[in-house]
Write an enzyme that holds these catalytic residues in place. Structure first.
Site, PDB file in Angstrom:
ATOM      1  N   ASP A  17      24.139  29.627  24.378  1.00  0.00           N
ATOM      2  CA  ASP A  17      23.055  29.681  25.375  1.00  0.00           C
ATOM      3  C   ASP A  17      22.740  31.107  25.826  1.00  0.00           C
ATOM      4  O   ASP A  17      22.767  31.420  27.033  1.00  0.00           O
ATOM      5  CB  ASP A  17      23.449  28.844  26.612  1.00  0.00           C
ATOM      6  CG  ASP A  17      23.865  27.425  26.261  1.00  0.00           C
ATOM      7  OD1 ASP A  17      23.299  26.859  25.312  1.00  0.00           O
ATOM      8  OD2 ASP A  17      24.759  26.887  26.942  1.00  0.00           O
ATOM      9  N   GLU A  53      15.001  20.891  26.854  1.00  0.00           N
ATOM     10  CA  GLU A  53      15.911  21.472  27.845  1.00  0.00           C
ATOM     11  C   GLU A  53      15.829  22.986  27.689  1.00  0.00           C
ATOM     12  O   GLU A  53      14.943  23.512  27.030  1.00  0.00           O
ATOM     13  CB  GLU A  53      17.345  20.967  27.615  1.00  0.00           C
ATOM     14  CG  GLU A  53      17.885  21.268  26.225  1.00  0.00           C
ATOM     15  CD  GLU A  53      19.322  20.810  26.014  1.00  0.00           C
ATOM     16  OE1 GLU A  53      19.998  20.444  26.973  1.00  0.00           O
ATOM     17  OE2 GLU A  53      19.761  20.833  24.844  1.00  0.00           O
TER      18      GLU A  53
HETATM   19  O1  FUB Z   1      25.657  24.633  26.488  1.00  0.00           O
HETATM   20  C1  FUB Z   1      25.501  23.352  27.047  1.00  0.00           C
HETATM   21  C2  FUB Z   1      24.124  22.870  26.819  1.00  0.00           C
HETATM   22  O2  FUB Z   1      23.847  22.805  25.444  1.00  0.00           O
HETATM   23  C3  FUB Z   1      23.058  23.765  27.363  1.00  0.00           C
HETATM   24  O3  FUB Z   1      22.928  23.699  28.725  1.00  0.00           O
HETATM   25  C4  FUB Z   1      21.915  23.288  26.572  1.00  0.00           C
HETATM   26  O4  FUB Z   1      20.780  24.084  26.646  1.00  0.00           O
HETATM   27  C5  FUB Z   1      22.524  23.207  25.208  1.00  0.00           C
HETATM   28  O5  FUB Z   1      22.537  24.441  24.560  1.00  0.00           O
END
Ligand code: FUB
Length: 439
Positions: A33, A204
């Protein structure tokens, strides 16, 4: 890509010269991320930090206990500034939640604001909240506020700080959500709203930025099976946004998530994203990559092709990890040096005549390099053909060896400036290369 100082010392080398701009960019821990920000003329990288889970309930899921920050002036050499925030230090968070997912950091009026998701502690509190921690320095340490941002339930915060110093918070939680932030950067200044006008499919990890008066809202988006990166544009930070298409296709090699940020540094735009390079069997252990990103004249974004080569020039005098290739032909492949410790990196295997691996943008500088050294294992000996773009290729003899050896040879070329480097097998079988360097 071998990073064992012990081995280097055994070969009479020092640990210096481990200069790598390839993907992934951080070589000793997982970094998912990735949010990249430019502060004080450097790029600061705020990733989340995947770890093997110490608790049963997360053995097959994301597990993060803290955040590190890294910085670089050349996108090649990264300094790890260590832990900037630990889950046990978040007053409102579960000390054993392991839920410190994708963060962001922005600078306003003398303070760095670090935004992070975490699992809230306490009876009846579920899901994720988003906290703020502050520091006077981009590398922290950061001090978390007593409570998360009121009115925000979700993950993956991103803050767009506009030219007029107004700030907007975007996050993931039942769709992509957004709200204005108050001047204090820690409270909402408007009711959260869902970003409209985006296509169906899970979304997301928003990242928002402004360029030439246009606002870009970019996000992981499941169009088919796993996450692509996609984007929408608007004339206003709060929208309405118009969907424009993809920035990166879904990964063909099995990492379900992709999470990114986009930053301009020294006149070039870069896409920071992640892939499970060091953990091919389990995609919840990810690593940061960088590739260059380009805009069309109308402001739309060109599709970015993920590469192993990454960005920037590689110093010819460093240990060039050609397994992070620009191109490869049949008969050439890469493999981990040590399956039990994948952070040791990769090697190249040349198995058939003319099998070739190419590594672009090697910088020989102004003083001609005249000697080449290859760390190699050639069980029955063999010959390599080494070609620098624009120069006459030459052949190098390899002695038979079942162990790694350094083979040094005179390079009958006078290489200065930037060249693409190709290595091909002329004779021999199962010839393995760890790295190559020039003098
Ligand atoms: O790293 C955990 C989660 O996985 C993140 O919050 C999302 O964006 C995905 O990458």
């Amino acid at each position: 890509m071998k990073r064992s100082c012990l081995l280097a010392l055994a070969f009479g080398l020092t640990a210096q010269g481990f200069v790598q701009a390839q993907n992934p960019i951080i070589h000793d821990q997982f970094t998912a991320d990735p949010t990249a920000r430019v502060f004080k003329g450097k790029v600061y990288l705020y990733p989340s930090h995947d770890i093997p889970s110490p608790v049963d309930r997360l053995k097959e899921w994301f597990c993060m206990a803290d955040y590190h920050v890294f910085s670089s002036e050349n996108l090649t050499d990264w300094t790890d500034h260590g832990v900037i925030l630990d889950q046990k230090d978040v007053p409102w968070g579960k000390p054993d939640g392991y839920s410190m997912w994708a963060p962001d950091c922005v600078y306003k009026d003398g303070t760095y604001y670090f935004y992070f998701p975490d699992a809230p502690n306490g009876e009846g509190r579920r899901g994720f909240a988003i906290g703020v921690a502050t520091s006077k320095h981009p590398e922290g340490p950061f001090t978390p506020l007593d409570q998360p941002i009121e009115g925000v339930n979700g993950i993956d915060p991103c803050v767009l700080l506009d030219k007029d110093n107004k700030a907007y918070l975007f996050w993931g939680g039942g769709g992509l959500r957004m709200a204005r932030l108050k001047d204090n950067m820690t409270e909402l200044d408007s009711e959260p709203q869902t970003v409209e006008g985006l296509p169906e499919g899970f979304k997301e990890g928003p990242f928002a930025f402004e360029r030439n008066g246009k606002y870009y809202l970019t996000f992981p988006w499941v169009e088919d099976k796993t996450e692509t990166l996609a984007y929408a544009m608007s004339d206003n930070p709060m929208g309405p946004y118009t969907f424009k298409g993809k920035i990166m296709e879904q990964s063909p090699t099995g990492c379900w998530t992709n999470h990114h940020s986009i930053v301009e540094y020294k006149g070039q735009w870069y896409l920071f994203y992640h892939h499970n390079d060091y953990s091919p069997e389990f995609d919840k252990r990810r690593s940061t990559r960088i590739d260059s990103l380009f805009f069309n004249a109308d402001g739309t974004i060109q599709l970015v092709r993920p590469t192993l080569r990454g960005v920037g020039l590689t110093d010819a005098r460093s240990q060039i990890q050609i397994d992070r290739y620009s191109d490869i032909t049949p008969g050439a492949s890469i493999a981990f040096l040590n399956e039990d410790n994948k952070f040791e990196g990769w090697k190249t295997i040349l198995d058939s005549k003319d099998a070739t691996i190419r590594y672009n943008n090697v910088d020989f500088g102004t003083k001609a390099a005249q000697e080449v050294t290859v760390k190699v294992k050639a069980p029955s000996g063999g010959h390599l053909r080494i070609a620098l773009s624009g120069l006459q290729p030459f052949t190098m003899k390899l002695p038979p060896s079942k162990e790694w050896v350094l083979v040094k040879d005179h390079a009958p070329v006078s290489a200065t400036g930037v060249h693409d480097l190709s290595v091909s097998l002329v004779s021999g079988t199962s010839v393995e290369l760890d790295w190559m360097t020039w003098k």
